[in-house]
Design a protein around this motif. Structure first.
Motif, short mmCIF file in Angstrom:
data_model
loop_
_atom_site.label_atom_id
_atom_site.label_comp_id
_atom_site.label_asym_id
_atom_site.label_seq_id
_atom_site.Cartn_x
_atom_site.Cartn_y
_atom_site.Cartn_z
N VAL A 8 46.79 51.15 42.64
CA VAL A 8 46.20 51.49 43.93
C VAL A 8 44.69 51.27 43.79
O VAL A 8 44.06 51.81 42.87
CB VAL A 8 46.51 52.95 44.32
CG1 VAL A 8 45.82 53.32 45.62
CG2 VAL A 8 48.01 53.17 44.43
N VAL A 9 44.13 50.46 44.67
CA VAL A 9 42.70 50.14 44.61
C VAL A 9 42.02 50.60 45.90
O VAL A 9 42.65 50.73 46.95
CB VAL A 9 42.45 48.63 44.39
CG1 VAL A 9 42.96 48.20 43.02
CG2 VAL A 9 43.07 47.78 45.48
N VAL A 10 40.71 50.84 45.79
CA VAL A 10 39.91 51.26 46.94
C VAL A 10 38.67 50.38 47.00
O VAL A 10 38.20 49.88 45.97
CB VAL A 10 39.55 52.76 46.85
CG1 VAL A 10 38.65 53.05 45.67
CG2 VAL A 10 38.93 53.26 48.13
N ASN A 70 33.28 45.82 47.02
CA ASN A 70 34.20 45.38 45.96
C ASN A 70 35.31 46.39 45.76
O ASN A 70 35.08 47.60 45.87
CB ASN A 70 33.45 45.21 44.63
CG ASN A 70 32.45 44.10 44.67
OD1 ASN A 70 32.73 43.02 45.17
ND2 ASN A 70 31.26 44.34 44.14
N PHE A 71 36.51 45.90 45.44
CA PHE A 71 37.64 46.79 45.15
C PHE A 71 37.57 47.25 43.70
O PHE A 71 37.08 46.54 42.83
CB PHE A 71 38.97 46.07 45.37
CG PHE A 71 39.36 45.98 46.82
CD1 PHE A 71 39.99 47.05 47.44
CD2 PHE A 71 39.10 44.84 47.55
CE1 PHE A 71 40.36 46.97 48.77
CE2 PHE A 71 39.47 44.75 48.88
CZ PHE A 71 40.09 45.82 49.49
N CYS A 96 33.02 55.26 41.28
CA CYS A 96 33.00 53.81 41.44
C CYS A 96 32.29 53.13 40.26
O CYS A 96 31.16 53.50 39.92
CB CYS A 96 32.29 53.46 42.74
SG CYS A 96 32.12 51.71 43.04
N PRO A 97 32.93 52.13 39.66
CA PRO A 97 32.27 51.41 38.57
C PRO A 97 31.21 50.43 39.08
O PRO A 97 30.41 49.93 38.28
CB PRO A 97 33.43 50.65 37.92
CG PRO A 97 34.43 50.47 39.00
CD PRO A 97 34.31 51.68 39.88
N GLY A 152 41.39 57.83 51.10
CA GLY A 152 42.71 58.23 51.59
C GLY A 152 43.51 57.02 52.00
O GLY A 152 43.16 55.88 51.65
N ASP A 153 44.55 57.25 52.74
CA ASP A 153 45.49 56.18 53.11
C ASP A 153 44.82 54.96 53.75
O ASP A 153 45.21 53.83 53.49
CB ASP A 153 46.55 56.73 54.07
CG ASP A 153 47.47 57.75 53.41
OD1 ASP A 153 47.54 57.77 52.17
OD2 ASP A 153 48.11 58.51 54.15
N SER A 154 43.82 55.17 54.59
CA SER A 154 43.23 54.05 55.33
C SER A 154 42.27 53.21 54.49
O SER A 154 41.90 52.11 54.90
CB SER A 154 42.51 54.57 56.58
OG SER A 154 41.46 55.43 56.21
N GLU A 155 41.87 53.68 53.32
CA GLU A 155 40.91 52.94 52.49
C GLU A 155 41.52 52.24 51.28
O GLU A 155 40.81 51.65 50.48
CB GLU A 155 39.80 53.89 51.97
CG GLU A 155 38.90 54.43 53.03
CD GLU A 155 39.40 55.75 53.63
OE1 GLU A 155 38.94 56.08 54.72
OE2 GLU A 155 40.27 56.40 53.04
N ILE A 156 42.83 52.32 51.10
CA ILE A 156 43.44 51.82 49.86
C ILE A 156 44.37 50.63 50.09
O ILE A 156 44.79 50.37 51.20
CB ILE A 156 44.20 52.93 49.12
CG1 ILE A 156 45.28 53.56 50.00
CG2 ILE A 156 43.24 53.98 48.60
CD1 ILE A 156 46.14 54.60 49.30
#
Length: 75
Positions: free
Chosen positions: A23-25, A32-33, A57-58, A67-71
């Motif tokens: 799962v990425v954001v 960037n993801f 965040c790296p 949450g659900d809408s950003e992943i």
């Protein structure tokens, strides 16, 4: 012959349903993801809820809520 075709289709469906993805954001600062540290199969991703999470965040070093809408799922 039909039975062999059905068995092959069933194997493909099983394989697709058990494949695990990261799962990425998306970083709102850099666009960037990055991985969240969560992994799941597509079925769990589509039926689950991933609200109110935070990950550092790296790319920018900040903590991002997601949450659900950003992943999304990634290999």
């Amino acid at each position: 012959m039909r039975e062999a075709k059905k068995a092959k289709q069933a194997q493909q469906i099983y394989k697709a349903s058990t494949e695990v993805f990261d799962v990425v954001v998306r970083c709102p600062e850099t666009d960037n993801f990055f991985p969240t540290g969560v992994a799941c199969d597509a079925g769990s991703f589509n039926s689950g809820s991933f609200e109110n999470n935070r990950t550092q965040c790296p790319h920018c070093g900040k903590m991002h809520r997601w949450g659900d809408s950003e992943i999304a799922l990634a290999n």
